[in-house]
Write a protein that holds these residues in place. Structure first.
Motif, PDB file in Angstrom:
ATOM      1  N   VAL A 121      66.831 173.689  -4.407  1.00 13.04           N
ATOM      2  CA  VAL A 121      67.655 173.861  -3.207  1.00 13.04           C
ATOM      3  C   VAL A 121      66.920 174.725  -2.193  1.00 13.04           C
ATOM      4  N   ARG A 122      66.266 175.778  -2.670  1.00 11.54           N
ATOM      5  CA  ARG A 122      65.531 176.659  -1.757  1.00 11.54           C
ATOM      6  C   ARG A 122      64.397 175.897  -1.057  1.00 11.54           C
ATOM      7  N   ARG A 123      63.691 175.058  -1.821  1.00 12.07           N
ATOM      8  CA  ARG A 123      62.582 174.312  -1.232  1.00 12.07           C
ATOM      9  C   ARG A 123      63.061 173.225  -0.274  1.00 12.07           C
ATOM     10  N   ALA A 124      64.124 172.530  -0.662  1.00  9.11           N
ATOM     11  CA  ALA A 124      64.628 171.437   0.180  1.00  9.11           C
ATOM     12  C   ALA A 124      65.118 171.970   1.513  1.00  9.11           C
ATOM     13  N   GLY A 125      65.846 173.078   1.450  1.00  9.90           N
ATOM     14  CA  GLY A 125      66.161 173.818   2.658  1.00  9.90           C
ATOM     15  C   GLY A 125      67.138 173.196   3.631  1.00  9.90           C
ATOM     16  N   SER A 126      67.823 172.114   3.277  1.00 10.09           N
ATOM     17  CA  SER A 126      68.768 171.526   4.232  1.00 10.09           C
ATOM     18  C   SER A 126      70.071 172.316   4.236  1.00 10.09           C
ATOM     19  N   ARG A 127      70.727 172.330   5.387  1.00 10.88           N
ATOM     20  CA  ARG A 127      71.984 173.057   5.518  1.00 10.88           C
ATOM     21  C   ARG A 127      73.035 172.541   4.541  1.00 10.88           C
ATOM     22  N   GLY A 128      73.162 171.233   4.436  1.00 14.63           N
ATOM     23  CA  GLY A 128      74.187 170.676   3.565  1.00 14.63           C
ATOM     24  C   GLY A 128      73.969 171.038   2.108  1.00 14.63           C
ATOM     25  N   LEU A 129      72.718 170.989   1.655  1.00 15.32           N
ATOM     26  CA  LEU A 129      72.417 171.287   0.253  1.00 15.32           C
ATOM     27  C   LEU A 129      72.620 172.770  -0.036  1.00 15.32           C
ATOM     28  N   ILE A 130      72.185 173.624   0.867  1.00 12.39           N
ATOM     29  CA  ILE A 130      72.374 175.066   0.680  1.00 12.39           C
ATOM     30  C   ILE A 130      73.857 175.413   0.689  1.00 12.39           C
ATOM     31  N   ASP A 131      74.608 174.812   1.591  1.00 13.82           N
ATOM     32  CA  ASP A 131      76.053 175.070   1.638  1.00 13.82           C
ATOM     33  C   ASP A 131      76.735 174.626   0.339  1.00 13.82           C
ATOM     34  N   ALA A 132      76.293 173.489  -0.220  1.00 14.32           N
ATOM     35  CA  ALA A 132      76.876 173.002  -1.465  1.00 14.32           C
ATOM     36  C   ALA A 132      76.570 173.963  -2.615  1.00 14.32           C
ATOM     37  N   TYR A 133      75.329 174.430  -2.677  1.00 18.45           N
ATOM     38  CA  TYR A 133      74.935 175.386  -3.716  1.00 18.45           C
ATOM     39  C   TYR A 133      75.720 176.693  -3.564  1.00 18.45           C
ATOM     40  N   ASN A 134      75.782 177.202  -2.341  1.00 16.24           N
ATOM     41  CA  ASN A 134      76.494 178.456  -2.108  1.00 16.24           C
ATOM     42  C   ASN A 134      77.990 178.314  -2.348  1.00 16.24           C
TER      43      ASN A 134
ATOM     44  N   HIS B 227      78.641 191.715 -12.884  1.00 15.58           N
ATOM     45  CA  HIS B 227      78.286 190.305 -12.943  1.00 15.58           C
ATOM     46  C   HIS B 227      78.878 189.509 -11.781  1.00 15.58           C
ATOM     47  N   ARG B 228      80.004 189.928 -11.283  1.00 14.86           N
ATOM     48  CA  ARG B 228      80.536 189.301 -10.074  1.00 14.86           C
ATOM     49  C   ARG B 228      79.586 189.534  -8.904  1.00 14.86           C
ATOM     50  N   ASP B 229      79.130 190.778  -8.751  1.00 14.61           N
ATOM     51  CA  ASP B 229      78.243 191.117  -7.636  1.00 14.61           C
ATOM     52  C   ASP B 229      76.892 190.416  -7.758  1.00 14.61           C
ATOM     53  N   GLU B 230      76.391 190.280  -8.990  1.00 15.47           N
ATOM     54  CA  GLU B 230      75.110 189.600  -9.177  1.00 15.47           C
ATOM     55  C   GLU B 230      75.223 188.111  -8.879  1.00 15.47           C
ATOM     56  N   THR B 231      76.394 187.541  -9.140  1.00 13.97           N
ATOM     57  CA  THR B 231      76.612 186.135  -8.787  1.00 13.97           C
ATOM     58  C   THR B 231      76.585 185.963  -7.274  1.00 13.97           C
ATOM     59  N   ARG B 232      77.306 186.801  -6.575  1.00 12.28           N
ATOM     60  CA  ARG B 232      77.320 186.726  -5.105  1.00 12.28           C
ATOM     61  C   ARG B 232      75.922 186.887  -4.516  1.00 12.28           C
ATOM     62  N   ALA B 233      75.123 187.765  -5.154  1.00  8.63           N
ATOM     63  CA  ALA B 233      73.789 188.046  -4.619  1.00  8.63           C
ATOM     64  C   ALA B 233      72.847 186.859  -4.706  1.00  8.63           C
ATOM     65  N   ARG B 234      73.228 185.814  -5.439  1.00  7.17           N
ATOM     66  CA  ARG B 234      72.357 184.644  -5.586  1.00  7.17           C
ATOM     67  C   ARG B 234      72.578 183.601  -4.491  1.00  7.17           C
ATOM     68  N   MET B 235      73.401 183.908  -3.523  1.00 10.14           N
ATOM     69  CA  MET B 235      73.580 182.983  -2.398  1.00 10.14           C
ATOM     70  C   MET B 235      72.232 182.793  -1.681  1.00 10.14           C
ATOM     71  N   LEU B 236      72.012 181.592  -1.194  1.00 10.96           N
ATOM     72  CA  LEU B 236      70.780 181.258  -0.492  1.00 10.96           C
ATOM     73  C   LEU B 236      70.997 181.256   1.021  1.00 10.96           C
ATOM     74  N   GLN B 237      69.963 181.594   1.745  1.00 13.08           N
ATOM     75  CA  GLN B 237      70.016 181.576   3.203  1.00 13.08           C
ATOM     76  C   GLN B 237      69.138 180.459   3.728  1.00 13.08           C
ATOM     77  N   LEU B 238      69.568 179.846   4.821  1.00 11.16           N
ATOM     78  CA  LEU B 238      68.765 178.790   5.454  1.00 11.16           C
ATOM     79  C   LEU B 238      67.532 179.420   6.090  1.00 11.16           C
ATOM     80  N   ALA B 239      66.352 178.905   5.742  1.00  9.28           N
ATOM     81  CA  ALA B 239      65.100 179.467   6.268  1.00  9.28           C
ATOM     82  C   ALA B 239      64.987 179.252   7.777  1.00  9.28           C
TER      83      ALA B 239
END
Length: 393
Positions: A319-332, A381-393
Motif C-alpha cells: 500500500v505504501r509503494r502503490a501510494g494511491s489515495r483510494g488504496l491508502i484510505d482503504a488501508y487506513n 496497543h490501541r495507540d500503536e494501531t493508530r500509529a500505523r496509519m499511512l500518509q499519502l506521499a
C-alpha cells in the motif's frame, strides 16, 4: 507466498475461529458422563460455599489417559470445556484459593490440554469458541439464536458476556476469509482487488464493532465484576496464588507448583490476525512479552494461521509503494476500525473492572484475568494501531 486454505487452520468464513461442529449435539462417552453431569450442576454447587467439598465428593477418579486418547476431536474439546470450568470453580469457588488441584481434576485436565495443545485451565477456546450452540441449527450464529452450554453461575450477565464474544467471532469469519485473496492480490500487484477487499473488510469490522457496542445491554458492570469475572482468573502473577498450584498426580510437573495465565479476551485470535495482516507491530517491552506469551494459549491451528499471515503478508509495504489515495484510505479505514474496537475494549475494561470499588482475593481492579496491568496494555496497543496509519506521499 500464499497462506493455506482457510479450513486447514480450523477457520471458516461462516464461523471464523468458532468450532466447526455443532457443540450442542456432542455427547461424551460413558466414562465422562458423571463428570459432565457434575460440571453442568456448577450453578447449583457454587452458591453453597462448599464447592471443593462437593466437587471432590461427586467427581470420580476413574478417568484414565486412554479414555482421553480415545475421544474424537469434538469430544475432547467438549470434555475440555466441562473440566476447565470445574477446575476454575474448584480454585475460585471458595473463600481462599487452594495450593493443590486434586488428581480427580488435575490429571484429566492435563491429559486433555496435552491432547489439544493447550494449557491445563480454562482457555478462551473453552470459554467461548467451543461453548455455544444454536436454538435453530439452521439459523444464524447471532445473539438471538445462541446459548451458552456450560456456565458457572448461569445468570443473564454471564451468558451475555460470553455470547457477545461468540457473535463477534462468527461475524469475523467473513473478514478472515478475505485474508488469502488480499495476500494473493498483493503478490500479483492487483491494487484494485486489494482496495476492494480492504473496504469490504472494514464493513465487516463495522458489524463487529456494532455487536461489541451491545455488551452493556444485558451485562451489568457490577454483576460482571462480582459474579462473572472471579471464576476466570488464572494463577500466574496472581497475588492470591503467588506460587501457583500443584497439579496432584501429574508427573510432568514433578510435584512442583505451576502457574498459568487466566482466560482473557486477548486470547481471541481475531485482532492478532488483523495485526499480522496489516503489519501492526508492538514495541518490545513487558507488555509485548505478555502478548507473545498469550500466543501459546490459543488452539494450535489458530496460532499457525496468525504466524502464517504474519509471514506472508506484505500488505502494508504494498500500500505504501502503490501510494494511491483510494488504496491508502482503504488501508487506513480498516486500521481505524480495528483501533475503534480496541478503544471500546479499553472503555469496557475501565467501566467493568477498573472503576469497581471492591477487590476480593484474586480479583484485583488493576490486574486483568491474564495477570497483567490491563489498562496500560490495552491503551498501548490501541495507540500503536493508530500509529500505523499511512500518509499519502
Amino acid at each position: 507466498m500464499p497462506i493455506r486454505p482457510l479450513e486447514s487452520y480450523d477457520v471458516s468464513a461462516e464461523r471464523g475461529f468458532l468450532c466447526k461442529y455443532e457443540a450442542g449435539e456432542v455427547t461424551l462417552p460413558s466414562a465422562f458422563a458423571e463428570a459432565r453431569d457434575v460440571a453442568l450442576r456448577l450453578p447449583q454447587i457454587l452458591p453453597t460455599g462448599r464447592t471443593r467439598t462437593l466437587l471432590l465428593d461427586k467427581l470420580p477418579d476413574t478417568i484414565r489417559q486412554g479414555d482421553v486418547d480415545a475421544l474424537s476431536d469434538a469430544e475432547a474439546r467438549m470434555a475440555m470445556v466441562h473440566y476447565s470450568f470445574m477446575v476454575q470453580a474448584y480454585v475460585w469457588g471458595d473463600a481462599e484459593a487452594p495450593s493443590v488441584l486434586p488428581r480427580q481434576l488435575a490429571r484429566p485436565i492435563s491429559w486433555l490440554a496435552d491432547r489439544l495443545g493447550q494449557q491445563p485451565l480454562l482457555p478462551y477456546s473453552g470459554y467461548v469458541l467451543d461453548n455455544w450452540a444454536r436454538f435453530d441449527a439452521a439459523g444464524p450464529i447471532d445473539l438471538d439464536n445462541v446459548y451458552m452450554i456450560q456456565n458457572f453461575a448461569s445468570g443473564l450477565d454471564e451468558a451475555w458476556f460470553v455470547l457477545v464474544h461468540v457473535a463477534i467471532e462468527a461475524a469475523a469469519g467473513e473478514a478472515l476469509a478475505a485474508f488469502g485473496p488480499v495476500i494473493e492480490a498483493v503478490e500479483t500487484g492487483d491494487a484494485g482487488t486489494v482496495q476492494h477487499r480492504l473496504e469490504a473488510m472494514a464493513g465487516v469490522w463495522a458489524k463487529i464493532n456494532a455487536i461489541f457496542d451491545r455488551m452493556p445491554e444485558q451485562c451489568d458492570p457490577y454483576i460482571y465484576f462480582e459474579r462473572v469475572r472471579p471464576y476466570i482468573h488464572g494463577w500466574k502473577d496472581n497475588p492470591a496464588l503467588p506460587d501457583g498450584i500443584i497439579y496432584e498426580g501429574v508427573s510432568a510437573h514433578d510435584g512442583q507448583p505451576v502457574a498459568f495465565r487466566g482466560q482473557t479476551g486477548s486470547q481471541s485470535s481475531i485482532v492478532p490476525a488483523m495485526d499480522a495482516l496489516l503489519g501492526v507491530g508492538h514495541a518490545a517491552d513487558p507488555m509485548r512479552t505478555y502478548l507473545d506469551e498469550l500466543h501459546i494459549y490459543r488452539p494450535p491451528h489458530h496460532r499457525a494461521f496468525i504466524d502464517d499471515v504474519r509471514e506472508a503478508s506484505g500488505l502494508r509495504d504494498f500500500v505504501r509503494r502503490a501510494g494511491s489515495r483510494g488504496l491508502i484510505d482503504a488501508y487506513n479505514g480498516l486500521t481505524q476500525a480495528v483501533a475503534d474496537f480496541r478503544t471500546r475494549h479499553l472503555e469496557y475494561a475501565a467501566s467493568y473492572i477498573n472503576r469497581q470499588s471492591r477487590m476480593a482475593a484474586g480479583n484485583d481492579t488493576d490486574v486483568g484475568t491474564g495477570g497483567t496491568p490491563f489498562m496500560k496494555y490495552l491503551k498501548k496497543h490501541r495507540d500503536e494501531t493508530r500509529a500505523r496509519m499511512l500518509q499519502l506521499a
